[in-house]
Design a protein around this motif. Structure first.
Motif, PDB file in Angstrom:
ATOM      1  N   HIS A  79      -4.117  -8.911   1.027  1.00 51.67           N
ATOM      2  CA  HIS A  79      -4.712  -8.605  -0.275  1.00 51.67           C
ATOM      3  C   HIS A  79      -4.950  -9.813  -1.168  1.00 51.67           C
ATOM      4  N   LEU A 144      -4.119  -7.256  -7.539  1.00 58.13           N
ATOM      5  CA  LEU A 144      -3.276  -6.315  -6.789  1.00 58.13           C
ATOM      6  C   LEU A 144      -2.192  -5.726  -7.673  1.00 58.13           C
ATOM      7  N   ARG A 177      -6.434  -3.704  -6.051  1.00 58.24           N
ATOM      8  CA  ARG A 177      -6.004  -3.031  -4.834  1.00 58.24           C
ATOM      9  C   ARG A 177      -4.571  -2.553  -5.037  1.00 58.24           C
ATOM     10  N   HIS A 179      -0.800  -1.672  -3.268  1.00 50.50           N
ATOM     11  CA  HIS A 179       0.178  -1.681  -2.172  1.00 50.50           C
ATOM     12  C   HIS A 179       1.403  -0.898  -2.615  1.00 50.50           C
ATOM     13  N   ASP A 204      -4.035   1.211  -0.667  1.00 46.10           N
ATOM     14  CA  ASP A 204      -4.702   0.433   0.372  1.00 46.10           C
ATOM     15  C   ASP A 204      -3.757   0.156   1.535  1.00 46.10           C
ATOM     16  N   THR A 205      -2.478  -0.087   1.209  1.00 43.63           N
ATOM     17  CA  THR A 205      -1.463  -0.330   2.232  1.00 43.63           C
ATOM     18  C   THR A 205      -0.155   0.296   1.779  1.00 43.63           C
ATOM     19  N   SER A 224      -2.455   1.609   6.930  1.00 41.96           N
ATOM     20  CA  SER A 224      -3.667   1.296   6.175  1.00 41.96           C
ATOM     21  C   SER A 224      -4.859   1.840   6.955  1.00 41.96           C
ATOM     22  N   ARG A 228      -7.885  -2.999   8.479  1.00 42.36           N
ATOM     23  CA  ARG A 228      -6.768  -3.788   7.942  1.00 42.36           C
ATOM     24  C   ARG A 228      -5.627  -3.875   8.952  1.00 42.36           C
TER      25      ARG A 228
END
Length: 343
Positions: A79, A144, A177, A179, A204-205, A224, A228
């Motif tokens: 990211h 992020l 993004r 996480h 996203d993850t 993900s 990714r």
């Protein structure tokens, strides 16, 4: 003249839910696992585990990694670029417990957010304000938002699907993004009685751990989209995390997933422990999951005194932390409280 013999008390280890040992069922599954070279051919049992976890979390794909810290740093490396800033709640694991790899390897500058939305989480408005807007070319780029559920150092604090959706929306509105460090996300799902995928939607993850609470000897998962995870497999290899006959470890993970429902017992034991500590004059909040934090005048000294009683605990964020897990029974918790009468 008779000499008295000192007998050390039987140790009861409440330092972490990572100290659990695989039982005979898990060991047998590991012994019987179908295996192959995961780096060259993708180990068949590893592939089954990754598909199952991806489905549980609501993602296209997942990747086994040796540790939660590796899962987190791989996500951040995907990211972040040098000159990027990322946001995370104060005392998040990625901020203070992963040896600065977010800055060292991922190249991101961390920014801690206050827990003004409740234990372990910021308000959505705080995320928007911290993300800010555009700036001159020499300004850090905030790209992020990293969240943690449960939040370890906030005492295993949880937040549910509605708050999660608000924070994700705040991040998305700010161009960030998302996480999720969900090392103990299983505990959140059990505590709130909600589907695990409802706690990951929009991320996203996501990183989840198999060796905390669930009893696997090693292993976490990063989930993900397929693109990714393809890149994450490359980054894992860069970090030395590729395994060969990983099915032996994946088999333990598959057994662990069958035991998510058992976490309710750990939560009940944590509640019993917290209640007993309060009855003995300790300052302890009611735990939401399996982590009990006690505010004491001298945490280091208290941990030493507990050790003399055969009770293992640790200090975190200026408090004493006790963690219940599958290798500690309700009878063990009763024994802990009985020993504390002597303290």
């Amino acid at each position: 003249m008779e000499l008295s013999v000192f007998v050390a008390p039987r140790p009861i280890d409440l330092r972490s839910d990572t100290i659990t040992r695989p039982d005979s069922v898990m060991r047998q599954a590991m012994a019987d696992a179908e295996v192959g070279d995961d780096v060259l051919d993708h180990d068949p049992t590893m592939a089954v585990l990754e598909e199952r976890v991806a489905d549980l979390l609501g993602f296209e794909a997942a990747l086994w990694v040796p540790s939660g810290s590796m899962g987190n740093i791989i996500a951040l490396m995907l990211h972040l670029q040098r000159g990027d800033r990322f946001l995370a709640p104060e005392h998040a694991h990625v901020l203070g417990s992963e040896l600065g790899t977010a800055a060292w390897l991922a190249g991101g500058m961390p920014e801690a957010l206050p827990h003004d939305g409740g234990p372990g989480r910021p308000l959505a408005s705080t995320v928007r304000a911290a993300a800010g807007g555009g700036g001159p070319y020499f300004a850090l780029r905030t790209t992020l938002l990293s969240l943690e559920n449960t939040h370890n150092f906030a005492g295993g604090a949880v937040f549910g699907p509605d708050e999660w959706a608000e924070l994700v929306a705040a991040g998305r509105d700010s161009g960030l993004r998302i996480h999720l460090d969900g090392a103990r996300l299983w505990n959140t799902a059990v505590a709130l009685d909600v589907p695990i995928a409802s706690l990951t939607a929009g991320a996203d993850t996501v990183q989840v751990c198999l060796s905390k609470g669930l009893g696997a000897p090693v292993g976490s998962m990063l989930a993900s989209d397929a693109a990714r995870i393809h890149e994450a497999r490359r980054v894992r290899k860069m970090l030395g995390g590729g395994v060969r006959q990983g099915g032996v470890l994946a088999a333990a993970g598959l057994v662990a997933l069958d035991r998510i429902g058992d976490l309710v017992e750990d939560h009940a034991n944590a509640s019993t422990l917290a209640r007993g500590l309060r009855e003995r004059g300790w300052e302890v909040a009611e735990p939401q999951t399996n982590i009990v934090l006690a505010a004491v005048a001298d945490p280091v000294r208290t941990v030493t005194e507990l050790a003399d009683l055969g009770i293992a605990a640790v200090t975190v964020a200026g408090k004493v932390r006790f963690v219940t897990h599958r290798d500690v029974s309700a009878a063990d918790i009763d024994e802990v409280l009985e020993r504390l009468r002597r303290m």
